[in-house]
Design an enzyme around this catalytic site. Structure first.
Site, mmCIF file in Angstrom:
data_model
loop_
_atom_site.group_PDB
_atom_site.id
_atom_site.type_symbol
_atom_site.label_atom_id
_atom_site.label_comp_id
_atom_site.label_asym_id
_atom_site.label_seq_id
_atom_site.Cartn_x
_atom_site.Cartn_y
_atom_site.Cartn_z
ATOM 1 N N ARG A 250 0.893 -0.975 0.224
ATOM 2 C CA ARG A 250 0.122 -0.283 -0.162
ATOM 3 C C ARG A 250 1.198 1.255 -0.253
ATOM 4 N NH1 ARG A 250 -3.842 -2.504 -1.057
ATOM 5 N NH2 ARG A 250 -5.372 -3.031 0.110
ATOM 6 N N GLU A 279 -3.439 7.846 -3.886
ATOM 7 C CA GLU A 279 -4.320 7.301 -5.041
ATOM 8 C C GLU A 279 -5.233 7.852 -5.722
ATOM 9 O OE1 GLU A 279 -2.097 2.981 -4.592
ATOM 10 O OE2 GLU A 279 -3.837 3.122 -5.346
ATOM 11 N N HIS A 297 -1.192 0.959 -10.041
ATOM 12 C CA HIS A 297 -1.958 0.013 -9.015
ATOM 13 C C HIS A 297 -2.716 -0.593 -10.180
ATOM 14 C CE1 HIS A 297 -3.611 -0.647 -4.750
ATOM 15 N NE2 HIS A 297 -3.806 -1.592 -5.052
#
Lengths: 333, 335
Positions: A250, A279, A297
């Site tokens: 993460r 993000e 991602h």
């Protein structure tokens, strides 16, 4: 849509399911075949109103499919607003958006995506590492900017073989990464909460020591209180100026601000990042660096794992509604 | 410079260094390593046109018996070249490919040829795997997406495809091909191959012809030398056989692939993508490739790590020293 007429006749027999996730058409269809889907994103309502309506419907939902990434936190307040919920199925591996202790306290069972994504994430991590060491994407830019005929040869990369790779978190993903990197001749070290008996890789009880003996650090751990900013200024310092960070965990596992500073000042050599603290915002300073590889991602995004995710989610829901144990349960630590 | 002392040695004088033709650009470390051991006749440093340079070398008191060359360099090692410098008995190529060396002509004249052996094999294999992951998982394309600031605007990126279970057909199972196979097995790929003859020591499925290999593979990797048999080994028929979900990776030579046919197949969606480190007319990369999102293009860097540069230097010197002391070359190449 034809389905609304069809659903009206069968919906009374299908269990209600709270859905807080956008789905591709095959996934949506598969859920609607089996459940009376209460779809948050389709409703267009604000979350509190949507949850209240679900809770007060004749057949309030006992299960929910909930996406991660900050859309909703499944905490005490959430569970209070839909007290009928007994089962939460997350569609990712990370469950940092679920208060596991609170769920456990209330006897709400939780499932995640299990190992559905593990292989793809491991493959992506290795791809990022090769890219950073061998400058694949940077060389690609060089070619596409028509610089090859002008500037001649491209700067040298560095060999994978013999590199000491420190994996932070040797779970499903970390183990698969280790196996792949061994095929390239890398030396694998790791850190995790406890050493793993069945592996022969060298264990480091703390990340700073792991960093000081590694050429590469790969973040492959969950995000929780202990691992927030597990890669911090001290770890970057210990890794050193030839060191590389790969993050497929993460964004918040890494102190992004410190990482950027270390990259700018040449205190580490490069980074491959699939995740970021905010993000989809990627800090502008990263966008101009040649020694970083940035992906949006996508480590989980293959068509094969999409279909595996669908099967895994439905499998968990069907197990729950049939009174059986979940396929991929998550327990609080 | 040592060359001025290349008169007959008396005791206490520095040893005569053997003359060596250097027909490639060299970085400082290769140049220094060579100059320590040889009287280097450097074509680039001389500033002369090649014919004049070779003539001068051949006419010198101690004409060179060995030469260091490279593919894509300033000379082809053919009959004309060997006629120009008849003193040559050894040619050391600093790369693996020797398509610029007429091996039969060298053998005919008793000129020993060495290449870089397996110095580069691991790095080339790693690069091939890196390109395959990049293509299947869209790494560089996704990178462009992020750097153009499109993530916040366009949201999620298109799905990639899993490596595991992909059938990978390797054309040429030499040192590079074998290393690629080993790496891809760790990802769960299924390995098939074609080579001149099946290899007894491997368990991968062998295909005697590339067309059949292509029809049963999801990915074709070109890892063979360039010679008469392998020029355009990837041609229109092979591309057809590979099919619309197929991917080509080329870390051999540009001419192993019919480049215009490849481009046509990519444009028309008859294959899914390509990873190319080599091209038919380097450093020119066809413009049509440069605008495609389903290709990965690198500027012949599969060998370029600083570690293998240093290994190449060691290997070159070791072959030359073997030759000059009358020993067999370490990494000879036979026709």
């Amino acid at each position: 849509m034809a389905s609304s007429a069809a659903v009206a006749t069968v919906s009374a027999e299908l269990p209600s399911l709270l859905l807080i996730r956008r789905l591709d058409p095959p996934f949506a269809a598969a859920l609607r075949q089996r459940f009376r889907v209460l779809d948050f994103f389709a409703s267009g309502e604000p979350l509190p109103a949507f949850l209240a309506a679900a809770a007060s419907s004749p057949d309030p939902p006992r299960a929910a499919v909930i996406v991660g990434g900050g859309v909703v936190r499944v905490d005490a307040a959430f569970l209070d607003s839909v007290p009928s919920l007994r089962c939460i199925v997350g569609t990712g591996t990370g469950v940092d958006h679920l208060d596991l202790a609170e769920c456990a306290r209330r006897g709400v069972v939780v499932a995640n995506a299990g190992a559905v994504y593990s292989v793809d994430v491991a493959d992506h991590a290795v791809g990022l590492l090769i890219d950073v060491l061998r400058r694949v994407s940077a060389a690609e830019r060089f070619v596409r900017r028509r610089l090859w005929p002008v500037h001649g040869d491209y700067p040298l990369g560095t060999k994978l073989g013999g590199k000491r790779v420190g994996i932070i978190g040797l779970g499903n993903i970390g183990s698969l990464i280790a196996k792949r990197l061994e095929a390239f001749g890398c030396i694998v070290y790791y850190n995790s909460r406890r050493p793993k008996d069945l592996v022969s890789y060298k264990y480091f009880p703390n990340v700073k020591d792991l960093a000081s003996e590694s050429d590469v650090l790969v973040v492959a751990c969950a995000l929780n209180k202990e691992t927030r900013h597990v890669v911090n200024k001290d770890v970057l310092e210990a890794l050193g100026k030839d060191g590389i960070i790969i993050n497929i965990g993460r964004g918040a596992n890494v102190d992004e601000v410190e990482l950027i500073r270390a990259l700018k000042e040449g205190r580490i050599a490069g980074a491959g990042l699939d995740v970021f603290e905010n993000e989809p915002k990627v800090p502008a300073e990263l966008l101009t660096m040649e020694n970083v590889v940035l992906t949006p991602h996508i480590a989980v995004l293959t068509s094969e794992s999409r279909s595996d995710l669908r099967d895994n989610t439905i499998g968990n829901l069907e197990a729950f509604f049939a009174g059986k144990p979940l396929l991929t349960p998550v327990l609080p630590m | 410079m040592a060359s001025s002392a290349a008169a007959s040695p008396a005791s206490g004088e520095p040893p005569i260094l053997p003359a060596l033709l250097l027909l490639r650009t060299s970085d400082a470390s290769l140049a220094a390593a060579l100059r320590q051991r040889f009287r280097v006749l450097d074509s680039f440093a001389s500033g002369q046109p090649i014919p004049a340079f070779l003539a001068a070398a051949a006419a010198a008191t101690d004409p060179p018996r060995a030469a260091v060359v490279v593919a894509g360099g300033v000379v082809r090692v053919d009959a004309a070249f060997l006629d120009a410098v008849p003193s040559l008995r050894c040619v050391v190529n600093t790369g693996t490919g020797v398509d610029h060396v007429d091996l039969h002509e060298c053998a005919r004249r008793g000129v020993a040829v060495a290449n870089s052996g397996t110095v580069y094999s691991v790095d080339v294999a790693d690069h091939a795997v890196g390109m395959l992951i990049d293509l299947l998982r869209r790494v560089s394309a996704a990178e462009r997406f992020v750097r153009r600031g499109l993530w916040p605007v366009q949201g999620d990126y298109p799905l990639g495809s899993k490596l595991g279970g992909k059938r990978v057909g390797i054309i040429g199972l030499g040192s590079i091909g074998s290393l690629i196979a080993k790496r891809l097995q760790a990802f769960g790929c299924v390995i098939y191959y074609n080579s001149r003859r099946p290899k007894d020591s491997v368990s991968y499925k062998y295909f005697p012809n590339v067309l059949d290999l292509a029809s049963e593979s999801d990915v074709l990797i070109v890892a063979c030398a360039l010679n008469k048999e392998t020029r355009h080994i990837i041609n229109k028929d092979v591309l057809e056989s590979l099919g619309k979900d197929g991917i080509i990776i080329n870390i051999g030579r540009g001419a192993n692939i019919d480049e215009p046919e490849l481009i046509k197949a990519l444009k028309e969606g008859r294959i899914a993508g390509a990873g190319l480190d080599v091209f038919e007319n380097e450093p020119k990369v066809p413009a049509e490739l440069q605008s495609m999102n389903n290709v990965v293009l690198t500027p012949h860097i599969a060998v370029f790590t600083w570690e293998s540069k240093s290994d190449m230097c060691d290997n070159t010197i070791a072959n030359l020293q073997a030759f000059f002391s009358g020993k067999p070359l370490l990494t000879p190449v036979l026709p």
